[in-house]
Design a protein around this motif. Structure first.
Motif, short mmCIF file in Angstrom:
data_model
loop_
_atom_site.label_atom_id
_atom_site.label_comp_id
_atom_site.label_asym_id
_atom_site.label_seq_id
_atom_site.Cartn_x
_atom_site.Cartn_y
_atom_site.Cartn_z
N LEU A 59 -47.77 6.64 62.11
CA LEU A 59 -46.72 5.95 61.17
C LEU A 59 -45.39 6.88 61.15
N ALA A 63 -41.89 6.07 62.39
CA ALA A 63 -40.69 6.35 61.73
C ALA A 63 -39.73 7.10 62.40
N ILE A 211 -35.82 5.97 55.83
CA ILE A 211 -36.80 6.26 57.15
C ILE A 211 -36.96 7.66 57.24
N GLY A 214 -39.10 8.62 54.79
CA GLY A 214 -40.62 8.26 54.90
C GLY A 214 -41.48 9.26 55.83
N ALA A 215 -40.53 9.45 56.70
CA ALA A 215 -41.41 10.21 57.71
C ALA A 215 -41.56 11.88 57.36
N MET A 217 -42.73 12.27 54.25
CA MET A 217 -43.75 12.19 53.21
C MET A 217 -45.09 12.66 53.59
N VAL A 266 -34.61 13.23 48.97
CA VAL A 266 -34.36 12.33 47.93
C VAL A 266 -32.87 11.79 47.83
N TYR A 270 -30.64 8.43 47.66
CA TYR A 270 -29.72 8.08 46.37
C TYR A 270 -28.27 7.85 46.80
N TYR A 302 -35.49 9.16 33.45
CA TYR A 302 -34.93 10.38 33.11
C TYR A 302 -35.72 11.71 33.04
C1 PID Z 1 -27.11 12.22 38.90
C2 PID Z 1 -26.16 12.79 38.02
C3 PID Z 1 -26.74 13.88 37.24
C4 PID Z 1 -27.97 13.54 36.73
C5 PID Z 1 -29.08 13.00 37.59
C6 PID Z 1 -28.51 12.05 38.70
C7 PID Z 1 -29.61 11.09 39.19
C8 PID Z 1 -29.99 11.26 40.56
C9 PID Z 1 -30.93 10.20 41.16
C10 PID Z 1 -31.58 8.86 40.55
C11 PID Z 1 -31.49 10.44 42.31
C12 PID Z 1 -32.49 9.19 42.45
C13 PID Z 1 -33.27 8.76 43.66
C14 PID Z 1 -33.80 7.63 44.06
C15 PID Z 1 -34.30 7.84 45.11
C16 PID Z 1 -35.22 6.71 45.89
C17 PID Z 1 -35.80 6.83 47.01
C18 PID Z 1 -36.67 5.78 47.72
C19 PID Z 1 -37.04 6.02 49.13
C20 PID Z 1 -37.56 4.94 49.66
C21 PID Z 1 -38.25 4.94 50.87
C22 PID Z 1 -38.85 3.87 51.42
C23 PID Z 1 -39.51 3.44 52.52
C24 PID Z 1 -40.29 3.16 53.58
C25 PID Z 1 -41.69 3.62 53.03
C26 PID Z 1 -42.48 4.59 54.15
C27 PID Z 1 -41.95 4.31 55.57
C28 PID Z 1 -40.40 4.12 55.82
C29 PID Z 1 -39.84 3.15 54.97
C30 PID Z 1 -43.59 5.57 57.14
C31 PID Z 1 -43.72 6.88 57.72
C32 PID Z 1 -26.31 10.89 39.66
C33 PID Z 1 -30.05 12.11 36.81
C34 PID Z 1 -29.85 14.15 38.01
C35 PID Z 1 -33.88 6.58 42.88
C36 PID Z 1 -38.51 6.09 51.25
C37 PID Z 1 -42.06 4.14 51.65
C38 PID Z 1 -42.83 2.33 53.36
C39 PID Z 1 -38.34 3.23 55.18
O1 PID Z 1 -28.11 13.00 39.74
O2 PID Z 1 -25.71 14.30 36.30
O3 PID Z 1 -30.83 8.45 39.49
O4 PID Z 1 -32.39 8.40 41.28
O5 PID Z 1 -40.27 1.77 55.33
O6 PID Z 1 -42.29 5.51 56.20
O7 PID Z 1 -44.04 4.55 57.22
#
Ligand code: PID
Ligand code: DGD
Ligand code: CLA
Ligand code: CLA
Ligand code: PID
Ligand code: PID
Ligand code: PID
Ligand code: PID
Length: 312
Positions: A59, A63, A211, A214-215, A217, A266, A270, A302
């Protein structure tokens, strides 16, 4: 390997077709027929089960192949290079070969169940018909090689961590955010709408960051997260809401997954998403729920993220 060799023949047969498809067409965001969210969720569940059964190393490689392919896109249709087209096909063929046939056919059957029978012919009408037939013929030969190299037994389930800090924090997060989860309407088609003002290439850039994440993780934790989602889908009510316990297990699994990659990876996701999501979208979402519940959920998130970061 045999699948790699076969992917070259598949490329010979299918790359002309690939060049003719307009990959930037917004139609590919639509449901392939009547919109039936709970039935579609069942089909996605079959994909999650297949993903959870797949070899995590393969997988990851798939990716990576997609990430590379996005880098070689050219022309108005968004097609990748011939070499990368072949690499993606090979990588996906190996993923398919790493799960038992029945799991693959379960995906096919469930997707067929939500697809209007007129859809394939309509897709064909958008390209040069004989090239589509040649591509399909190539696929039929490719699938025999995949079948020949396919496992017959499913791989072992994931090892799920317990007693860790993220697990405890997930309980707090879930208590704080479950009322918000229950406020959300999970079944409308608004989530299939294009992002206001954004083109497919712009959106693909942000997807590329996911992607990449995901790669990177941890494979076992990704498998565990897929299993947690499968279980959660099993407990949804008629409004699409999973049970409190399954929701908590999903949060714990995703927190561990986030902690398994560097912070920058990450934040790349974002930041790239923040760039394409207009504030009108978030405001619209907020307007549909109880504001107090949303604020409590956000506070919970948070706090949770500090625990995830400490384990990163
Ligand atoms: C801010 C201001 C500061 C305070 C703070 C702040 C907020 C930061 C933030 C936030 C960061 C943040 C990050 C989030 C990230 C989400 C990531 C999601 C990833 C999704 C994926 C999906 C997928 C797949 C999966 C695996 C597959 C590939 C894919 C394989 C090998 C602004 C609060 C610090 C929410 C990876 C999983 C199925 C693509 O900084 O003052 O608020 O949120 O299919 O891979 O199969
Ligand atoms: C197709 C399939 C592509 C259609 C695309 C629809 C799928 C959309 C998926 C949307 C899903 C959901 C959500 C995603 C996430 C969203 C998040 C918000 O054109 C069939 C009939 C059934 C078609 C539907 C089932 C498709 C299943 C595809 C796999 C699922 C993939 C999952 C996708 C999702 C996302 C991925 C991450 O099979 O298929 C065309 C075939 O249609 C044509 O029918 C076939 C017959 O099955 C076969 O038996 C045979 O008759 C063949 O062959 C014709 O036609 C004949 C000769 O027999 C051959 O020898 C050869 O000569 C040939 O003709 C040459 O033309
Ligand atoms: Mg995909 C499949 C797009 C990232 C893992 N993916 C598909 C296709 C679609 C697509 C082309 C589903 C619709 C379909 O069946 O059309 N993926 C797509 C995009 C991106 C992406 C745009 C963005 C980056 N995928 C991605 C990532 C992963 C996957 C990151 C994880 C590593 N994807 C994945 C799997 C599968 C897909 C495991 C599938 O099984 C599915 C698919 O292709 O099923 C056939 C038809 C398919 C095509 C037009 C692609 C070429 C197919 C062959 C080689 C030739 C064509 C034959 C014929 C004319 C039509 C197909 C008939 C069918 C019954 C086989
Ligand atoms: Mg998901 C995220 C739905 C399967 C892995 N997933 C998301 C959310 C959305 C969603 C709720 C993206 C939109 C968003 O951020 O809303 N997933 C979803 C469905 C399914 C599914 C419907 C179908 C089965 N996922 C699935 C599978 C995997 C993943 C199989 C692989 C194992 N998913 C995955 C990851 C992430 C998601 C890694 C995310 O990072 C993303 C997410 O939730 O980011 C925050 C907002 C989120 C929610 C409404 C739900 C979470 C509630 C939190 C914990 C508290 C609320 C905080 C606040 C009020 C709103 C968010 C603010 C933001 C800045 C963080
Ligand atoms: C027919 C008639 C016969 C001839 C025939 C025939 C055709 C059969 C066919 C066909 C079968 C078939 C199967 C296909 C299957 C596609 C499967 C796609 C799976 C997608 C997944 C997506 C995902 C992810 C991912 C990993 C994540 C989970 C997910 C983890 C751990 C009719 C020709 C034999 C096309 C799994 C990958 C990111 C959900 O039989 O006479 O034509 O096609 O995010 O997992 O994170
Ligand atoms: C079968 C019958 C059973 C036995 C079996 C069996 C086989 C099933 C199989 C198989 C399924 C399968 C699926 C494959 C799918 C390949 C999909 C390739 C997609 C490539 C893409 C490339 C690209 C890009 C990219 C994004 C760009 C567009 C592009 C935009 C917006 C039948 C063995 C179980 C191989 C999408 C990524 C850069 C084109 O079930 O009896 O053997 O293989 O540039 O997006 O620009
Ligand atoms: C027929 C008869 C048989 C012979 C046959 C035949 C033909 C079948 C055909 C055909 C099927 C077919 C399918 C095609 C599928 C293409 C799928 C492409 C997916 C692209 C995506 C792109 C995207 C994005 C992205 C994210 C954006 C949304 C999008 C947001 C929020 C009739 C020959 C077998 C061509 C998903 C990634 C940028 C949409 O069966 O006898 O000929 O072709 O922009 O997200 O905006
Ligand atoms: C931050 C700041 C950096 C440090 C950092 C950091 C942290 C990022 C994080 C984090 C991101 C993150 C994401 C999490 C997301 C959780 C999402 C949960 C979703 C649960 C769902 C449950 C369900 C279902 C289901 C489908 C049903 C609907 C439901 C339908 C149609 C901030 C550490 C890097 C935890 C969706 C699955 C059954 C509701 O970046 O400085 O720490 O955590 O029933 O679908 O019915």
């Amino acid at each position: 390997d045999e699948i790699g060799d076969a992917s070259k023949k598949l490329g010979d047969a299918s790359y002309n077709f690939a060049k003719e498809v307009d990959w930037n067409n917004g139609i590919f965001l639509q449901a392939p027929g009547k919109f039936q969210p709970l039935k579609a969720l069942k089909a996605i569940d079959k994909m999650i089960e297949m993903g959870a059964a797949a070899d995590p190393k393969l997988l990851k490689a798939a990716a990576e192949a997609h990430h590379k392919a996005i880098g070689s896109i050219s022309g108005p249709n968004g097609v990748t290079s011939r070499a990368d087209w072949d690499e993606v096909n090979a990588a996906l063929g190996r993923v398919v070969a790493s799960v038992p046939k029945a799991k693959v056919m379960a995906v096919y059957d469930a997707v067929k169940d939500i697809t209007d029978p007129k859809v394939p012919a309509y897709m064909k009408s958008l390209v040069n018909g004989p090239d589509a037939e040649k591509a399909y013929q190539g696929f039929l030969e490719f699938k025999d090689v995949v079948a020949k190299n396919q496992v017959t037994a499913a791989s072992a389930p994931a090892v799920v961590p317990s007693g860790d800090k993220i697990g405890a924090a997930a309980k707090q997060l879930s208590d704080a955010s479950y009322p918000f989860i229950k406020d959300i309407d999970w079944l409308p088609d608004i989530y299939l709408k294009p992002l206001p003002g954004k083109t497919a290439p712009e959106t693909l850039k942000a997807i590329d960051k996911m992607i990449v994440m995901g790669a990177k993780m941890d494979g076992n934790l990704l498998k565990a997260a897929a299993e947690a989602h499968h279980k959660a889908i099993g407990s949804v009510d008629s409004k699409g809401v999973t049970s409190a316990a399954d929701y908590e297990a999903v949060n714990a699994a995703l927190g561990r997954l986030v902690a398994s990659v560097p912070k920058e990876t990450v934040m790349d996701v974002y930041n790239s998403m923040a760039k394409i999501v207009d504030p009108t979208v978030t405001n619209n979402m907020f307007s549909k729920v109880n504001p107090l519940d949303a604020v409590a959920a956000a506070k919970g998130f948070y706090t949770f993220k500090d625990v995830a970061q400490a384990s990163q």
